[in-house]
Scaffold this active site. Sequence first.
Site, PDB file in Angstrom:
ATOM      1  N   LYS A  97      11.513  60.312  -2.234  1.00 33.68           N
ATOM      2  CA  LYS A  97      11.682  60.202  -3.677  1.00 33.68           C
ATOM      3  C   LYS A  97      13.009  60.866  -4.001  1.00 33.68           C
ATOM      4  O   LYS A  97      13.193  62.066  -3.768  1.00 33.68           O
ATOM      5  CB  LYS A  97      10.541  60.899  -4.423  1.00 33.68           C
ATOM      6  CG  LYS A  97      10.656  60.700  -5.930  1.00 33.68           C
ATOM      7  CD  LYS A  97       9.763  61.627  -6.715  1.00 33.68           C
ATOM      8  CE  LYS A  97      10.470  62.028  -7.980  1.00 33.68           C
ATOM      9  NZ  LYS A  97       9.743  63.030  -8.749  1.00 33.68           N
ATOM     10  N   GLY A 158       8.008  67.361 -16.870  1.00 33.68           N
ATOM     11  CA  GLY A 158       7.263  68.524 -17.345  1.00 33.68           C
ATOM     12  C   GLY A 158       7.062  68.580 -18.851  1.00 33.68           C
ATOM     13  O   GLY A 158       6.512  69.536 -19.372  1.00 33.68           O
ATOM     14  N   ALA A 185       7.107  61.107 -14.107  1.00 34.28           N
ATOM     15  CA  ALA A 185       7.461  62.245 -14.959  1.00 34.28           C
ATOM     16  C   ALA A 185       7.174  62.023 -16.443  1.00 34.28           C
ATOM     17  O   ALA A 185       7.244  60.906 -16.950  1.00 34.28           O
ATOM     18  CB  ALA A 185       8.929  62.622 -14.817  1.00 34.28           C
ATOM     19  N   GLY A 186       6.823  63.110 -17.084  1.00 32.75           N
ATOM     20  CA  GLY A 186       6.661  63.125 -18.533  1.00 32.75           C
ATOM     21  C   GLY A 186       5.257  62.862 -19.037  1.00 32.75           C
ATOM     22  O   GLY A 186       4.998  62.962 -20.225  1.00 32.75           O
ATOM     23  N   ASN A 207       2.671  65.662 -12.030  1.00 30.24           N
ATOM     24  CA  ASN A 207       2.408  66.951 -11.380  1.00 30.24           C
ATOM     25  C   ASN A 207       1.948  67.979 -12.412  1.00 30.24           C
ATOM     26  O   ASN A 207       0.804  68.411 -12.426  1.00 30.24           O
ATOM     27  CB  ASN A 207       3.685  67.425 -10.668  1.00 30.24           C
ATOM     28  CG  ASN A 207       3.444  68.655  -9.796  1.00 30.24           C
ATOM     29  OD1 ASN A 207       2.445  69.339  -9.913  1.00 30.24           O
ATOM     30  ND2 ASN A 207       4.354  68.932  -8.899  1.00 30.24           N
ATOM     31  N   THR A 208       2.847  68.314 -13.348  1.00 28.63           N
ATOM     32  CA  THR A 208       2.571  69.395 -14.287  1.00 28.63           C
ATOM     33  C   THR A 208       1.272  69.174 -15.067  1.00 28.63           C
ATOM     34  O   THR A 208       0.496  70.113 -15.267  1.00 28.63           O
ATOM     35  CB  THR A 208       3.741  69.554 -15.271  1.00 28.63           C
ATOM     36  OG1 THR A 208       4.956  69.546 -14.536  1.00 28.63           O
ATOM     37  CG2 THR A 208       3.639  70.856 -16.038  1.00 28.63           C
TER      38      THR A 208
END
Lengths: 258, 346
Positions: A97, A158, A185-186, A207-208
């Site tokens: 990635k 994040g 993301a996001g 992830n977050t």
Amino acid sequence: MMRKFYGTELSNGLMLGTAQYPSPAILADAFERSGAAVATVSLRRESGRDKAGQDFWELIQRLGVHVLPNTAGCHTVKEAVTTAHMAREIFGTKWIKLEVIGEEDLLHPDVFGLVEAARVLSEDGFEVFPYCTEDLVVADKLLNAGCEVLMPWGAPIGSGQGLNNLFGLRALRAHFPDVPLVIDAGLGLPSHAAQAMELGFDAVLLNTAVAKAGEPALMAEAFGLALKAGQMAALADPMEKRDMAAPSTPVIGKAFLS
Amino acid sequence: MSLKISIIGGGVAGLCVARELVDRGADITLYERGDGIGKHACSWWAGGMLAPYCEGETAEDIVVQLGLKAADWWQKSVGKGAKSGRKGAEKAQKVRKNGTLVVSLARDHADLQRFTRRTKYFTRLDADEISRLEPDLKDRFSKGLFFENEAHLSPREVMMTLRDLLVFEGVKFIRDEVEPELIAKDGLTIDCRGLAAKDNLADLRGVKGEMLMLSCLDVNISRPVRLLHPRIPIYIVPRGDGIYMLGATMIESSGGKYATARSVLELLSAAYALNPAFGEAEILEIGVDSRPAFPDNIPRVGKNGNVISINGLYRHGFLLAPAMAQMVAAHIFDNKSLEMKHEYSA
């Protein structure tokens, strides 16, 4: 229909990051409950050099899912390429990635550096998953550089904002109907993941939203379910929106156009 | 005749166990690496925060529970009123029970919000209340949390003091690296080696931490301050006389003798955000070590034949070592089981 990622068919479209969990045990629990098919791992170069991160990497490999190493935190082409090589050696995978960050506040991809790094790595035999924006021209250049997958952001890393530019993401999907697309993301909530799948995206990477939830494993499971719901909805051919109400039961005895 | 027990490892775990066992009348020999207590123990580099409630943000409840009485234990063991070993020991840095302040920059208020939801026993502060508590943070933060019932200590002073007290009470310190199995042939052995015990504990791993010691006479902060940030949360712990410990990174890595430039940059910029006067601070030390941790980041006590092992204290050495030591003592002398129970916090 499930698009393949460099020839690999995934059991589902959930890709989970492995950073920021309260503990590796909770991380493993999150993977188990969500059924995520892919684990992304960021590699700090200083821990790659002398294999000091070995214990953690073995833990990731024991999850029994596909490993997608990433070049998180890289700001230049050279850094990203070096990190990718290290990752290939450590994890024995061609997948990478690719992140080349250009701006600190929004962690916005440096799309110029991204395209260049994608070309270098593709020529070197890597299978690149580039973290990009919804920009069609950049997407096209990434494909020309050898990428067979695109990973546009939903919102800044994040931020938990969900899909910020629905129009742009729809356009991307319509423009590249055969390319596997991953929202990376996001995302903050399972409904964001469901929405991405409803739009016809092939996977989401997050992830977050899971790692920083009060109960990461529970949130991971929720994401897994939402993903499935969104995927089913996409297959079910959703209705078109309309401007007027359309009664679902016929209104007998009333003039059509009163 | 008193029970002879060997302890291997002179870090915070080994010292706490020695303290508890000596109190029970045991005859202790403690084996330590290198040239005595110091850089070999990762506790040497610790922050020394006794902050169970703040740790509850990410730690399991048992960590919070076992850590509740840590400040009292340390106060009793090395603070004013502890039996004095040698001249000067009674002046040892006391355990300071003046709480923890948690703040974030305005752009990271979401992190403060999350911290608020995940923790207990704090009061919310506004800008005025923050500056009343820590005048040198005046006008820098509009929101914060105050954990009144938390404490901090100075790890190095406390370890040296405890060691002196133990020497005074007859504990034999031997500078030698020894294998627990060999020592255990001669009697009960407590393995407190941390990461050095990895060969015996397959799922033990290292979590790298980097820290700085700063000297900054321009800033006066009296209690630990945690500055939340989505990627780089830091804390600063005052050591007195303008000395501050700035920590600490958490990297899944067991090695590395050196701190990276990036980590140091991040730590320093966080300190600068706390108060720009830290820009003039002198960097006294850059420290690096790896914390021993199990996959759930909860410590374990185990027994194998004649060897009892305590390990995996992670970032909670000073917070949890007292409870772990009490557990081991209760096992040896009262035949209590070695299961982790909250009773040891009582």
